[in-house]
Scaffold this active site. Structure first.
Site, PDB file in Angstrom:
ATOM      1  N   SER A  10      85.114  52.218  48.424  1.00  0.00           N
ATOM      2  CA  SER A  10      84.555  51.199  47.539  1.00  0.00           C
ATOM      3  C   SER A  10      85.194  49.867  47.893  1.00  0.00           C
ATOM      4  CB  SER A  10      84.838  51.535  46.070  1.00  0.00           C
ATOM      5  OG  SER A  10      84.342  50.491  45.263  1.00  0.00           O
ATOM      6  N   HIS A  41      80.533  51.894  49.673  1.00  0.00           N
ATOM      7  CA  HIS A  41      80.041  51.640  48.320  1.00  0.00           C
ATOM      8  C   HIS A  41      80.325  50.180  47.991  1.00  0.00           C
ATOM      9  CE1 HIS A  41      79.035  52.837  44.164  1.00  0.00           C
ATOM     10  NE2 HIS A  41      80.042  52.065  43.781  1.00  0.00           N
ATOM     11  N   ASP A  43      80.023  47.197  45.157  1.00  0.00           N
ATOM     12  CA  ASP A  43      79.915  46.968  43.714  1.00  0.00           C
ATOM     13  C   ASP A  43      79.541  45.524  43.406  1.00  0.00           C
ATOM     14  OD1 ASP A  43      80.627  49.468  42.486  1.00  0.00           O
ATOM     15  OD2 ASP A  43      82.663  49.148  43.238  1.00  0.00           O
ATOM     16  N   MET A  45      78.685  42.896  40.390  1.00  0.00           N
ATOM     17  CA  MET A  45      78.886  42.734  38.937  1.00  0.00           C
ATOM     18  C   MET A  45      78.530  41.311  38.525  1.00  0.00           C
ATOM     19  SD  MET A  45      82.647  44.398  38.631  1.00  0.00           S
ATOM     20  CE  MET A  45      83.074  45.945  39.443  1.00  0.00           C
ATOM     21  N   HIS A  75      75.796  49.346  44.301  1.00  0.00           N
ATOM     22  CA  HIS A  75      75.844  49.684  42.873  1.00  0.00           C
ATOM     23  C   HIS A  75      75.714  48.390  42.070  1.00  0.00           C
ATOM     24  CE1 HIS A  75      78.701  51.392  39.479  1.00  0.00           C
ATOM     25  NE2 HIS A  75      77.487  51.162  39.032  1.00  0.00           N
ATOM     26  N   MET A  77      75.779  46.471  38.957  1.00  0.00           N
ATOM     27  CA  MET A  77      76.215  46.430  37.550  1.00  0.00           C
ATOM     28  C   MET A  77      75.791  45.078  37.003  1.00  0.00           C
ATOM     29  SD  MET A  77      79.911  48.179  38.159  1.00  0.00           S
ATOM     30  CE  MET A  77      79.846  47.969  39.926  1.00  0.00           C
ATOM     31  N   MET A 149      79.221  57.797  36.324  1.00  0.00           N
ATOM     32  CA  MET A 149      80.407  56.935  36.218  1.00  0.00           C
ATOM     33  C   MET A 149      81.513  57.702  35.502  1.00  0.00           C
ATOM     34  SD  MET A 149      79.786  54.178  37.806  1.00  0.00           S
ATOM     35  CE  MET A 149      81.410  53.500  37.429  1.00  0.00           C
ATOM     36  N   ASP A 184      81.884  58.017  40.567  1.00  0.00           N
ATOM     37  CA  ASP A 184      82.528  56.715  40.824  1.00  0.00           C
ATOM     38  C   ASP A 184      83.532  56.419  39.724  1.00  0.00           C
ATOM     39  OD1 ASP A 184      83.115  54.081  41.529  1.00  0.00           O
ATOM     40  OD2 ASP A 184      81.093  53.319  41.132  1.00  0.00           O
TER      41      ASP A 184
HETATM   42  C1  DX5 Z   1      84.041  50.403  38.988  1.00  0.00           C
HETATM   43  C2  DX5 Z   1      83.364  50.437  40.324  1.00  0.00           C
HETATM   44  C3  DX5 Z   1      84.012  51.352  41.289  1.00  0.00           C
HETATM   45  C4  DX5 Z   1      85.439  51.038  41.643  1.00  0.00           C
HETATM   46  C5  DX5 Z   1      86.164  52.337  41.748  1.00  0.00           C
HETATM   47  O1  DX5 Z   1      83.289  49.655  38.118  1.00  0.00           O
HETATM   48  O2  DX5 Z   1      82.014  50.844  40.178  1.00  0.00           O
HETATM   49  O3  DX5 Z   1      83.221  51.553  42.450  1.00  0.00           O
HETATM   50  O4  DX5 Z   1      85.573  50.336  42.853  1.00  0.00           O
HETATM   51  O5  DX5 Z   1      87.515  52.085  41.935  1.00  0.00           O
HETATM   52  P1  DX5 Z   1      88.614  53.247  41.819  1.00  0.00           P
HETATM   53  O6  DX5 Z   1      88.322  54.266  42.883  1.00  0.00           O
HETATM   54  O7  DX5 Z   1      89.893  52.518  42.058  1.00  0.00           O
HETATM   55  O8  DX5 Z   1      88.517  53.836  40.442  1.00  0.00           O
HETATM   56 ZN    ZN Z   2      80.720  51.444  41.894  1.00  0.00          ZN
END
Ligand code: DX5
Ligand code: ZN
Length: 227
Positions: A10, A41, A43, A45, A75, A77, A149, A184
């Protein structure tokens, strides 16, 4: 979409001052441990659906140019995943996962799947820990991936919520062989085995890989728990 067990670095936890070498290093450790190495992956946001802001299409486009052969599992968000799906696809997303809680889509989850697919991307669906799994059920046949999640989305480095594994056990038998079950949040060498036992194919790993003092030890410990 590949469905054998894979660890997906990630990149939220990557060193963005040296993103390409850092991400390639994380991928190389996954490949050496025979658990992935071809998928990251990503992310995104928006500070609304989750209480944090990360990056968006312009940054993803630069990463795509730097990593042309890697599958980008994106992903979203964000409150408006359909509005921004095309921009993420054009930037290089191979799979686009949206949240059923997003205000733009919550009254028409299947419509959101179709709109994302129309961009040419594969389609993933996900839900926050407090959202019942029933919310994804009507759309199952329209997706390539279901993401469970196992932390409240928004930040890396949080504690694994083992109670979310019940969702994995419910969903897995309903998926076709070519549909991926992904998890995740909070995945590390201590938690990944439980997730594998609950039927998970793809394991998103941020801090437990990027922040490890010894990435070889981290990836091989996770690999030995799932292979
Ligand atoms: C959280 C993200 C994850 C995050 C996971 O909102 O969607 O992808 O990077 O990080 P770890 O593996 O540190 O929990
Ligand atoms: Zn994620």
């Amino acid at each position: 979409m590949p469905s054998k067990p894979a660890i997906l670095p990630s990149i939220l936890s990557a060193d963005f001052g040296a993103a390409k070498p850092d991400i390639l290093d994380a991928l190389a450790h996954c490949r050496a441990s025979k658990v992935g190495g071809d998928v990251i992956h990503v992310d995104v946001m928006d500070g609304h659906l989750v209480p944090n802001i990360s990056f968006g299409p312009p940054v993803i486009a630069k990463l795509r140019a730097a990593l042309p052969a890697i599958f980008f599992d994106v992903h979203l968000m964000i409150d408006e995943p359909v509005r921004y799906a095309e921009a993420h696809r054009k930037a290089g997303a191979d799979n686009i996962t949206f949240h059923v809680e997003a205000p733009e889509v919550r009254s028409d989850v299947i419509g959101a799947c179709k709109a994302i697919r129309a961009t040419g991307a594969q389609v993933g669906i996900t839900l926050k820990p407090g959202t019942p799994i029933d919310r994804v059920m009507p759309a199952l046949e329209h997706v390539d991936l279901v993401l469970v999640m196992s932390v409240e989305p928004g930040f890396g480095g949080q504690k694994f919520m083992a109670d979310q594994l019940a969702k994995c056990r419910t969903i897995k038998p309903l998926l076709r062989p070519n549909q991926v079950l992904e998890i995740d949040g909070g995945i590390n060498a201590d938690t990944i085995g439980q997730a594998r036992a609950a039927g998970v194919d793809w394991f998103v790993v941020g801090s437990a890989l990027f922040d490890a003092n010894d990435r070889h030890a981290a990836s091989s410990a996770m690999a030995s728990a799932i292979l």
